[in-house]
Design a protein around this motif. Sequence first.
Motif, PDB file in Angstrom:
ATOM      1  N   HIS A  46      19.873 -35.958   6.864  1.00  0.00           N
ATOM      2  CA  HIS A  46      18.647 -36.497   7.474  1.00  0.00           C
ATOM      3  C   HIS A  46      18.985 -37.366   8.685  1.00  0.00           C
ATOM      4  CE1 HIS A  46      16.026 -35.082   4.142  1.00  0.00           C
ATOM      5  NE2 HIS A  46      17.192 -35.084   3.521  1.00  0.00           N
ATOM      6  N   HIS A  50      15.483 -34.157  12.550  1.00  0.00           N
ATOM      7  CA  HIS A  50      15.795 -33.309  11.379  1.00  0.00           C
ATOM      8  C   HIS A  50      14.524 -32.811  10.695  1.00  0.00           C
ATOM      9  CE1 HIS A  50      15.221 -37.263   9.446  1.00  0.00           C
ATOM     10  NE2 HIS A  50      14.863 -36.571   8.371  1.00  0.00           N
ATOM     11  N   ASP A  52      12.797 -32.178   6.963  1.00  0.00           N
ATOM     12  CA  ASP A  52      12.814 -32.417   5.516  1.00  0.00           C
ATOM     13  C   ASP A  52      12.326 -31.157   4.827  1.00  0.00           C
ATOM     14  OD1 ASP A  52      13.453 -35.084   5.926  1.00  0.00           O
ATOM     15  OD2 ASP A  52      11.508 -35.868   5.268  1.00  0.00           O
TER      16      ASP A  52
END
Length: 209
Positions: A46, A50, A52
């Motif tokens: 992360h 980025h 998730d």
Amino acid sequence: MKIVDLTMRITPSIKVFPGSPRPAFIPWSRFDSHGYDSEVMFMSTHTGTHVDAPSHFAPELASIDMIPACRLVSNAILVRTHKKANQLVEREDLATEQIMQGDTVVIATGWERRAAKNNYMIENPGLSGQAAKYLAWKKVNAVGIDGPSIDAGADGKFTAHNILLPHNILVLENLCNVSKITTNRFTLVLCPLKLGGATGSPARALAIM
Ligand SMILES: [Zn+2]
């Protein structure tokens, strides 16, 4: 065609989420002894700009390698809503926009201008629970923000993460250069690494208009 790179540069000095390690690029092979240069990298999945994966907050759902490629190229809508430290993006900030099912919603709060400041990672604006529920109800593809988290720094319960990810909505964090997006609608291309079982990945994020 105009392309805006929404991606932060990852260096050992990049700001990281509290408790996360700073990235390191460890020299591995050397040109003078091996004939080629390479390095090994150490970083949180992360780090920097980025994606998730749903498994970040819903362990039974998809990890980053399981995200189908068709979700990584999407119609995106830019929502400009200037926010200060710990201020919430409210449902009303989103409801005036023509958000369609399957859209990726990129929220420009202006917080990226503080990326080099000490409070960038801890006092960032984020979504209210009502705003996150509204986007889940809209069945969007992904929600991105120009800050370190879609939850405000003061929200230790990760309210928006806990609403969006269990609804299989991707989250994009640490976007930058959003002020260079010149149209309200554009194509967003995301290239997270296909890391087996990982909860996220640094990603190149490109706006195409
Ligand atoms: Zn994340």
